[in-house]
Enzyme design. Structure first.
Site, mmCIF file in Angstrom:
data_model
loop_
_atom_site.group_PDB
_atom_site.id
_atom_site.type_symbol
_atom_site.label_atom_id
_atom_site.label_comp_id
_atom_site.label_asym_id
_atom_site.label_seq_id
_atom_site.Cartn_x
_atom_site.Cartn_y
_atom_site.Cartn_z
ATOM 1 N N PRO A 166 4.204 -33.651 30.463
ATOM 2 C CA PRO A 166 4.931 -32.578 29.799
ATOM 3 C C PRO A 166 4.306 -32.121 28.481
ATOM 4 C CG PRO A 166 6.136 -34.651 29.633
ATOM 5 C CD PRO A 166 5.027 -34.861 30.617
ATOM 6 N N ASN A 167 4.360 -30.824 28.313
ATOM 7 C CA ASN A 167 3.937 -30.122 27.089
ATOM 8 C C ASN A 167 2.420 -30.049 26.917
ATOM 9 O OD1 ASN A 167 6.663 -29.629 26.141
ATOM 10 N ND2 ASN A 167 6.756 -31.831 25.777
ATOM 11 N N ARG B 173 -0.024 -26.194 20.389
ATOM 12 C CA ARG B 173 0.990 -27.217 20.117
ATOM 13 C C ARG B 173 0.501 -28.164 19.016
ATOM 14 N NH1 ARG B 173 1.827 -32.541 23.886
ATOM 15 N NH2 ARG B 173 3.667 -33.301 22.786
ATOM 16 N N TYR C 234 -3.047 -32.470 17.805
ATOM 17 C CA TYR C 234 -3.688 -32.421 19.127
ATOM 18 C C TYR C 234 -4.955 -31.562 19.179
ATOM 19 C CZ TYR C 234 0.688 -34.585 20.533
ATOM 20 O OH TYR C 234 1.753 -35.443 20.643
ATOM 21 N N ASN D 173 -2.666 -38.783 31.370
ATOM 22 C CA ASN D 173 -1.993 -38.560 30.090
ATOM 23 C C ASN D 173 -0.583 -38.110 30.432
ATOM 24 O OD1 ASN D 173 -0.984 -37.892 27.631
ATOM 25 N ND2 ASN D 173 -2.698 -36.600 27.000
ATOM 26 N N ALA E 75 4.990 -37.495 26.841
ATOM 27 C CA ALA E 75 6.145 -38.275 26.383
ATOM 28 C C ALA E 75 6.678 -39.223 27.460
ATOM 29 C CB ALA E 75 7.249 -37.329 25.916
ATOM 30 N N GLU F 132 -5.109 -44.877 31.323
ATOM 31 C CA GLU F 132 -4.191 -44.146 30.434
ATOM 32 C C GLU F 132 -5.025 -43.434 29.359
ATOM 33 O OE1 GLU F 132 -1.919 -46.678 27.806
ATOM 34 O OE2 GLU F 132 -0.302 -45.204 27.660
ATOM 35 N N HIS G 180 -4.820 -40.703 25.913
ATOM 36 C CA HIS G 180 -4.072 -39.920 24.925
ATOM 37 C C HIS G 180 -5.037 -39.242 23.964
ATOM 38 C CE1 HIS G 180 -0.294 -41.606 26.209
ATOM 39 N NE2 HIS G 180 -0.846 -42.800 26.171
ATOM 40 N N ARG H 245 1.533 -43.536 15.091
ATOM 41 C CA ARG H 245 2.570 -42.503 14.944
ATOM 42 C C ARG H 245 3.968 -43.136 14.947
ATOM 43 N NH1 ARG H 245 1.301 -37.876 19.073
ATOM 44 N NH2 ARG H 245 2.853 -36.833 17.754
HETATM 45 C C1 DQA Z 1 0.192 -37.788 23.882
HETATM 46 C C2 DQA Z 1 0.959 -38.748 22.969
HETATM 47 C C3 DQA Z 1 2.425 -38.778 23.361
HETATM 48 O O1 DQA Z 1 3.138 -39.648 22.481
HETATM 49 C C4 DQA Z 1 3.038 -37.400 23.263
HETATM 50 O O2 DQA Z 1 4.376 -37.425 23.712
HETATM 51 C C5 DQA Z 1 2.259 -36.370 23.985
HETATM 52 C C6 DQA Z 1 0.807 -36.395 23.890
HETATM 53 C C7 DQA Z 1 -1.281 -37.650 23.445
HETATM 54 O O3 DQA Z 1 -2.089 -37.219 24.266
HETATM 55 O O4 DQA Z 1 -1.610 -37.933 22.293
HETATM 56 O O5 DQA Z 1 2.800 -35.472 24.613
HETATM 57 O O6 DQA Z 1 0.208 -38.307 25.201
#
Ligand code: DQA
Length: 146
Positions: free
Chosen positions: A13-14, A21, A26, A78, A81, A102, A104, A111
């Site tokens: 998501p997002n 964003r 990011y 990735n 959230a 995984e 990120h 954070r």
């Molecule tokens: C994220 C880190 C997550 O905590 C966050 O919710 C994201 C992006 C990252 O790529 O840094 O949506 O996965």
């Protein structure tokens, strides 16, 4: 069947909003920019990159199953959230034999406290975080070698 082994790059998501964003966290690259970078490097490594994004948890679960069913070489995940909430993704990773890395952009451990727990990381083979788009590239390099 593609000629080259396939690496799934699944985004939660997002992550469709990358580029606009929270750029201080990011960066300014979009997901399309990351896809193009991975496509280029994938070609050099002899890999086919299949990058997808969804805001829906179940789609990510289905795609993890699909990675196994289609014989993908690895998954870069990735989960956004959902990383910090999803027992379903944890179980899906455990339920397949395809290696899952995984990924990120940010380093969740530096954070907010709610980002310190990763249901994905507890099931994944490895985690690469904190390098911005380079996290994906490093994960692809690793995927090529496992
Ligand atoms: C994220 C880190 C997550 O905590 C966050 O919710 C994201 C992006 C990252 O790529 O840094 O949506 O996965």
């Amino acid at each position: 069947m593609p000629d080259r082994p396939v690496v799934f790059v699944l985004n939660g998501p997002n992550l469709n909003l990358l580029g606009m964003r929270e750029p201080d966290i990011y960066g300014s690259d979009t997901l399309d920019d990351i896809a193009a970078m991975l496509d280029d490097r994938g070609r050099e490594l002899g890999l086919e990159v299949d990058l997808r994004q969804s805001n829906h948890e179940g789609h990510l679960v289905d795609w993890l199953h699909e990675a196994q069913a289609t014989g993908a070489k690895a998954v870069l995940l990735n989960a956004g959230a959902y990383t910090h909430t999803s027992v379903a993704l944890h179980d899906a990773i455990k339920g397949i034999r395809t290696p899952v890395i995984e990924v990120h952009l940010s380093n969740p451990h530096t954070r907010e406290a709610f980002r310190h727990k990763s249901y994905v990381g507890m099931a994944a083979k490895a985690t690469i975080a904190g390098f911005g788009p380079l996290s994906y590239l490093l994960a692809l390099e690793a995927a090529a070698k496992i």
